[in-house]
Scaffold this motif. Structure first.
Motif, PDB file in Angstrom:
ATOM      1  N   ALA A  16     111.752  27.578   6.911  1.00 30.04           N
ATOM      2  CA  ALA A  16     112.240  26.282   7.373  1.00 30.04           C
ATOM      3  C   ALA A  16     111.686  25.159   6.525  1.00 30.04           C
ATOM      4  O   ALA A  16     111.621  24.022   6.953  1.00 30.04           O
ATOM      5  N   ALA A  17     111.301  25.443   5.280  1.00 29.76           N
ATOM      6  CA  ALA A  17     110.645  24.436   4.444  1.00 29.76           C
ATOM      7  C   ALA A  17     111.491  23.183   4.287  1.00 29.76           C
ATOM      8  O   ALA A  17     110.996  22.067   4.363  1.00 29.76           O
ATOM      9  N   ALA A  18     112.789  23.361   4.079  1.00 22.31           N
ATOM     10  CA  ALA A  18     113.634  22.194   3.872  1.00 22.31           C
ATOM     11  C   ALA A  18     113.682  21.327   5.119  1.00 22.31           C
ATOM     12  O   ALA A  18     113.736  20.104   5.045  1.00 22.31           O
ATOM     13  N   ALA A  19     113.659  21.979   6.283  1.00 18.71           N
ATOM     14  CA  ALA A  19     113.703  21.219   7.531  1.00 18.71           C
ATOM     15  C   ALA A  19     112.462  20.384   7.744  1.00 18.71           C
ATOM     16  O   ALA A  19     112.496  19.353   8.393  1.00 18.71           O
ATOM     17  N   LEU A  20     111.350  20.802   7.173  1.00 19.60           N
ATOM     18  CA  LEU A  20     110.109  20.045   7.347  1.00 19.60           C
ATOM     19  C   LEU A  20     110.246  18.617   6.840  1.00 19.60           C
ATOM     20  O   LEU A  20     109.757  17.679   7.451  1.00 19.60           O
ATOM     21  N   THR A  21     110.898  18.459   5.684  1.00 17.32           N
ATOM     22  CA  THR A  21     111.042  17.122   5.130  1.00 17.32           C
ATOM     23  C   THR A  21     111.857  16.251   6.074  1.00 17.32           C
ATOM     24  O   THR A  21     111.543  15.087   6.303  1.00 17.32           O
ATOM     25  N   ALA A  22     112.898  16.852   6.677  1.00 19.47           N
ATOM     26  CA  ALA A  22     113.770  16.090   7.559  1.00 19.47           C
ATOM     27  C   ALA A  22     113.062  15.644   8.823  1.00 19.47           C
ATOM     28  O   ALA A  22     113.366  14.597   9.386  1.00 19.47           O
ATOM     29  N   VAL A  23     112.113  16.462   9.281  1.00 21.81           N
ATOM     30  CA  VAL A  23     111.435  16.117  10.538  1.00 21.81           C
ATOM     31  C   VAL A  23     110.057  15.527  10.319  1.00 21.81           C
ATOM     32  O   VAL A  23     109.274  15.397  11.238  1.00 21.81           O
ATOM     33  N   ALA A  24     109.751  15.156   9.075  1.00 23.00           N
ATOM     34  CA  ALA A  24     108.396  14.702   8.758  1.00 23.00           C
ATOM     35  C   ALA A  24     107.952  13.554   9.655  1.00 23.00           C
ATOM     36  O   ALA A  24     106.794  13.482  10.054  1.00 23.00           O
ATOM     37  N   SER A  36     101.443  14.951  -2.528  1.00 25.57           N
ATOM     38  CA  SER A  36     101.103  15.750  -1.345  1.00 25.57           C
ATOM     39  C   SER A  36     100.281  14.971  -0.322  1.00 25.57           C
ATOM     40  O   SER A  36     100.370  15.227   0.880  1.00 25.57           O
ATOM     41  N   THR A  37      99.490  14.002  -0.752  1.00 23.89           N
ATOM     42  CA  THR A  37      98.674  13.238   0.193  1.00 23.89           C
ATOM     43  C   THR A  37      99.503  12.253   1.013  1.00 23.89           C
ATOM     44  O   THR A  37      99.022  11.716   2.007  1.00 23.89           O
ATOM     45  N   THR A  38     100.760  12.018   0.602  1.00 25.10           N
ATOM     46  CA  THR A  38     101.630  11.124   1.371  1.00 25.10           C
ATOM     47  C   THR A  38     102.281  11.845   2.544  1.00 25.10           C
ATOM     48  O   THR A  38     102.691  11.202   3.514  1.00 25.10           O
ATOM     49  N   ALA A  39     102.395  13.164   2.460  1.00 26.62           N
ATOM     50  CA  ALA A  39     103.035  13.959   3.512  1.00 26.62           C
ATOM     51  C   ALA A  39     102.439  15.362   3.502  1.00 26.62           C
ATOM     52  O   ALA A  39     103.088  16.320   3.098  1.00 26.62           O
ATOM     53  N   PRO A  40     101.190  15.507   3.954  1.00 28.66           N
ATOM     54  CA  PRO A  40     100.516  16.801   3.856  1.00 28.66           C
ATOM     55  C   PRO A  40     101.212  17.925   4.613  1.00 28.66           C
ATOM     56  O   PRO A  40     100.984  19.101   4.308  1.00 28.66           O
ATOM     57  N   TYR A  41     102.057  17.576   5.588  1.00 30.23           N
ATOM     58  CA  TYR A  41     102.744  18.571   6.410  1.00 30.23           C
ATOM     59  C   TYR A  41     103.990  19.148   5.735  1.00 30.23           C
ATOM     60  O   TYR A  41     104.628  20.048   6.284  1.00 30.23           O
ATOM     61  N   SER A  42     104.371  18.655   4.577  1.00 29.88           N
ATOM     62  CA  SER A  42     105.623  19.061   3.940  1.00 29.88           C
ATOM     63  C   SER A  42     105.403  20.063   2.815  1.00 29.88           C
ATOM     64  O   SER A  42     104.516  19.896   1.975  1.00 29.88           O
ATOM     65  N   TRP A  43     106.248  21.108   2.807  1.00 31.67           N
ATOM     66  CA  TRP A  43     106.238  22.084   1.710  1.00 31.67           C
ATOM     67  C   TRP A  43     106.952  21.535   0.474  1.00 31.67           C
ATOM     68  O   TRP A  43     106.834  22.113  -0.613  1.00 31.67           O
TER      69      TRP A  43
END
Length: 356
Positions: free
Chosen positions: A7-15, A280-287
């Motif tokens: 679900a990596a792509a979905a992570l960006t959408a729900v960041a 990566s430090t702007t959105a650590p939760y995103s792949w």
């Protein structure tokens, strides 16, 4: 992580929505259960401190029993880690479903037992942190079942299965849940789940809350340590400035220290990590922050976290997400993934954990 790799792509959408292996100031380690161990059952009797470790997730039935498993554990131990976390995962199709189930992506019970034994043979302590994930789009934090009674009954069966397995295997710490923000404000139902877990597992318990969820949890009093998946954004743009990242952590430090004092429990980072991608430090939760290498930014983020929290009396440690992926399962190239293995971030770990 708050979603599986597929679900990596979905992570960006729900960041925007948005222990374990771990590290702290001392060398002391909390007591863990033996298969026949016991304690009074009071949360304060279970301590989780001084932990240093790494998460080794699984994505397929036999990952934990594959030839690569021992190699990964030896590599993790070589960083100076003392703990390793395992994440058996069940799935539901949609966020509104009333039950979760085993799939071909779920680690088999035998494989989980086998990797716990291997970790113990290497002198590593273990944490089991079961996950629930979504197969047809969505994030586990969004789970809001149409029938809460049915979902919690199914969840209790799921989590007590692993609590019993963990007790029998001598697992040293257990998480009762991970990033289930859509259900975690239901203190009454979660209290029942935790009581059922305690009836089977006598070691320290935590819950892995999202960084934006932990203040809303009503059941910390029933657990031994506050677990937080620490994916706070630290910067507005890509940076390798560890000093600036340390400064960005300061409001969080103040907030967590006060929260720990109010709850009379230490704070464990049940997850923390950074992809080696620029930004990566702007959105650590995103792949999927970018397609540009960010080894130096990842290393700076590791350095900043350890420098800021090491030595804090209320901090129980950090469980890094994550070590190498299993052969054939990686959807993110290793050079861009969360793993610190073979990158400057591994040198940072070794420095702080005494193996540098």
């Amino acid at each position: 992580m708050k979603a599986m790799k597929r679900a990596a792509a979905a992570l960006t959408a729900v960041a925007a929505l948005f222990v374990a292996g771990c590290s702290s100031s001392g060398d002391e380690e909390g007591p863990g259960p033996t298969p026949s161990g016991d304690r009074s059952g009071r949360p304060d009797d279970g301590k989780a401190s001084g932990m240093r470790g790494m998460t080794l997730p699984s994505w397929n039935t036999e990952d934990y029993r594959s030839p690569q498993a021992g190699t990964y554990l030896r590599q993790i131990a070589a960083t100076g880690a003392r703990w390793v976390t395992f994440t058996p995962t069940w799935y539901q199709d949609r966020i509104t479903d009333s039950a979760m189930r085993v799939t071909e992506e779920t680690a088999s019970d035998d494989s989980l037992r086998a990797i716990v034994r291997q970790a113990h043979d290497l002198g590593l302590k273990t944490m089991v942190k079961p996950h629930v994930d979504i197969r047809k789009g969505g994030d586990r934090a969004e789970i809001r079942p149409k029938d809460p009674d049915a979902w919690f009954a199914a969840y209790e069966r799921f989590i007590t299965h692993y609590a019993q397995l963990s007790a029998e295997a001598g697992v040293e710490q257990f998480s009762v849940g991970t990033e289930l923000a859509g259900t975690s404000e239901d203190g009454e139902r979660w209290g029942k789940v935790i009581a059922a877990v305690r009836a089977r597992y006598k070691g320290p318990l935590t819950y892995a809350a999202n960084y934006d969820e932990y203040k809303k949890i009503p059941f910390w009093k029933d657990l031994d340590v506050i677990g937080i998946d620490a994916y706070w954004p630290l910067a507005d743009k890509a940076t390798t400035d560890a000093a600036a990242l340390r400064e960005a952590w300061q409001p969080v430090v103040k907030e967590l220290a006060a929260f720990s004092e109010r709850q009379h429990r230490k704070v464990l980072f049940t997850e923390a990590g950074y992809v080696s991608q620029r930004g990566s430090t702007t959105a650590p939760y995103s792949w999927t922050v970018s397609k540009r290498d960010g080894d130096a930014e990842q290393a700076a983020a590791y350095e900043a976290l350890l420098a800021v929290f090491e030595g804090k009396s209320w901090w129980a440690g950090v469980c890094w997400w994550m070590w190498d992926d299993w052969p054939g399962s990686g959807e993110t190239a290793k050079r861009l993934a969360y793993t610190p293995h073979g990158k400057p971030a591994e040198k940072v770990l070794r420095k702080w954990w005494g193996k540098g």
